[in-house]
Write a protein that holds these residues in place. Structure first.
Motif, PDB file in Angstrom:
ATOM      1  N   HIS A  70       0.810  -1.221   0.000  1.00 48.23           N
ATOM      2  CA  HIS A  70       0.000   0.000   0.000  1.00 48.23           C
ATOM      3  C   HIS A  70       0.850   1.281   0.000  1.00 48.23           C
ATOM      4  O   HIS A  70       1.741   1.447   0.839  1.00 48.23           O
ATOM      5  CB  HIS A  70      -0.907   0.035   1.228  1.00 48.23           C
ATOM      6  N   THR A 110      -4.119   0.755  -1.674  1.00 48.90           N
ATOM      7  CA  THR A 110      -5.221   1.705  -1.630  1.00 48.90           C
ATOM      8  C   THR A 110      -4.851   2.919  -2.475  1.00 48.90           C
ATOM      9  O   THR A 110      -3.716   3.039  -2.944  1.00 48.90           O
ATOM     10  CB  THR A 110      -5.505   2.136  -0.183  1.00 48.90           C
ATOM     11  N   GLU A 146      -7.776  -1.056  -3.758  1.00 48.80           N
ATOM     12  CA  GLU A 146      -8.761  -1.361  -2.724  1.00 48.80           C
ATOM     13  C   GLU A 146      -9.620  -0.142  -2.402  1.00 48.80           C
ATOM     14  O   GLU A 146      -9.126   0.838  -1.842  1.00 48.80           O
ATOM     15  CB  GLU A 146      -8.069  -1.830  -1.447  1.00 48.80           C
ATOM     16  N   HIS A 148     -11.813   2.009  -0.102  1.00 52.13           N
ATOM     17  CA  HIS A 148     -11.586   2.083   1.350  1.00 52.13           C
ATOM     18  C   HIS A 148     -12.459   3.180   1.932  1.00 52.13           C
ATOM     19  O   HIS A 148     -12.500   4.293   1.407  1.00 52.13           O
ATOM     20  CB  HIS A 148     -10.109   2.395   1.596  1.00 52.13           C
ATOM     21  N   SER A 151     -11.636   7.123   1.927  1.00 47.95           N
ATOM     22  CA  SER A 151     -10.673   7.477   0.884  1.00 47.95           C
ATOM     23  C   SER A 151     -11.407   8.012  -0.338  1.00 47.95           C
ATOM     24  O   SER A 151     -12.648   8.019  -0.394  1.00 47.95           O
ATOM     25  CB  SER A 151      -9.831   6.258   0.499  1.00 47.95           C
ATOM     26  N   ASP A 154     -14.418   5.205  -2.345  1.00 45.29           N
ATOM     27  CA  ASP A 154     -15.075   4.657  -1.159  1.00 45.29           C
ATOM     28  C   ASP A 154     -16.375   3.934  -1.461  1.00 45.29           C
ATOM     29  O   ASP A 154     -17.021   3.423  -0.544  1.00 45.29           O
ATOM     30  CB  ASP A 154     -15.317   5.755  -0.121  1.00 45.29           C
ATOM     31  N   ASP A 176     -12.305  -5.518  -0.601  1.00 42.95           N
ATOM     32  CA  ASP A 176     -12.487  -5.668   0.841  1.00 42.95           C
ATOM     33  C   ASP A 176     -13.905  -5.213   1.163  1.00 42.95           C
ATOM     34  O   ASP A 176     -14.174  -4.013   1.290  1.00 42.95           O
ATOM     35  CB  ASP A 176     -11.462  -4.841   1.605  1.00 42.95           C
ATOM     36  N   HIS A 179     -15.357  -2.502   3.950  1.00 43.10           N
ATOM     37  CA  HIS A 179     -15.443  -1.048   3.791  1.00 43.10           C
ATOM     38  C   HIS A 179     -16.800  -0.624   3.234  1.00 43.10           C
ATOM     39  O   HIS A 179     -17.260   0.493   3.499  1.00 43.10           O
ATOM     40  CB  HIS A 179     -14.302  -0.554   2.909  1.00 43.10           C
ATOM     41  N   SER A 246      -7.516  -5.619  11.075  1.00 44.91           N
ATOM     42  CA  SER A 246      -7.377  -4.169  10.942  1.00 44.91           C
ATOM     43  C   SER A 246      -6.469  -3.570  12.010  1.00 44.91           C
ATOM     44  O   SER A 246      -6.196  -4.182  13.054  1.00 44.91           O
ATOM     45  CB  SER A 246      -8.749  -3.500  11.040  1.00 44.91           C
TER      46      SER A 246
END
Length: 280
Positions: A70, A110, A146, A148, A151, A154, A176, A179, A246
């Motif tokens: 990342h 990300t 990803e 997130h 972010s 999203d 993922d 999120h 996490s």
């Protein structure tokens, strides 16, 4: 589908201990994290380790579907962005070193930024992902972005828009679902949008919705893994379902990463069985 575990949740555990433990539990694969505070940090991997780790994984019957590398792609400072991009390129090079007959692992990252950047910085985001994708394409390595919470990317809609604008086969999704779950987006809605583009996945557990939510260890929260697995299968996903622990959980005192991996395996392996899905 197969079951994996990300070393994101094991930053200080030596790689040999990680591999032995995950293999003994029955995981099918591992996503290795190469951020600077991890025992497998990119800058700590000399030539010997780059040769030794793939053999270690093979000896313990663990596949390497992905590398977590990342970086932020939204840094306004040009020098910082150049450093981030260079690190991402070196991680792509590492994927080549660790390629198998099935090809290199995907590189998860990300995008960074904030949701409110979407209108003003989308062009910059697309340009920067394209720049990374060009290098990935030249090396035959896929970059999995990803979405997130919190972010610039999203929501599923934003991720799909980025994929459309970038237009590169070297860019996919690290899906993922947690999120989206904490944003109140249902399993079927997010899976139907993301599964066709998913090159890798993360799962965790969670409770609540934005802004009052927390990420948890599998088995502690509300997530319906059986429904999720069935939906992923129905939408054609055949890759790894990889558990990620996490930073919220890692901040607990005490925090025992190997015990967390054991609980995670027990919960997710049972979910595969309950869903009637054979791994492999």
């Amino acid at each position: 589908m197969q079951l994996g575990f990300s070393t994101w949740g094991m930053p200080t555990v030596p790689i040999d201990a990680i591999v032995r433990h995950l293999s003994s539990l029955g995981f099918d694969g591992v996503e290795l994290t190469v951020l600077s505070h991890h025992t497998t940090a990119l800058e700590k991997l000399d030539d010997n380790e780059r040769r030794r780790i793939p053999k270690l994984l093979a000896d313990h019957n663990l596949q390497l579907p992905a590398i977590a590398g990342h970086v932020s792609l939204m840094d306004d400072d040009s020098a910082s962005h150049a450093a981030n991009l260079e690190r991402l390129k070196r991680t792509i090079d590492l994927a080549l070193d660790w390629a198998t007959a099935d090809g290199p692992p995907v590189i998860d990252t990300t995008a960074g930024g904030q949701p409110e950047d979407w209108e003003t910085k989308l062009d910059m985001l697309v340009e920067r992902i394209q720049e990374a994708a060009d290098y990935g394409h030249s090396q035959g390595v896929t970059i999995a972005i990803e979405p997130h919470v919190g972010s610039i990317i999203d929501t599923p809609e934003r991720m799909l828009e980025v994929i459309k604008r970038v237009g590169s086969a070297a860019v996919g999704v690290n899906f993922d679902i947690s999120h989206f779950n904490v944003m109140g987006i249902g399993i079927e809605e997010s899976v139907s949008a993301m599964a066709p583009h998913a090159r890798h996945t993360h799962v965790k557990d969670e409770r609540g919705t934005v802004p009052d939510f927390e990420f948890l260890i599998p088995g502690e929260g509300e997530f319906d893994y059986v429904t999720y697995l069935k939906s992923m299968q129905r939408h054609g996903y055949t890759g790894f379902i990889t558990a990620e622990i996490s930073n919220m959980v890692q901040r607990r005192t005490p925090y025992y990463p190997l015990e967390v991996a054991t609980q995670t395996y027990d919960v997710l392996a049972k979910a595969f069985t309950d869903a009637g899905i054979e791994r492999g």
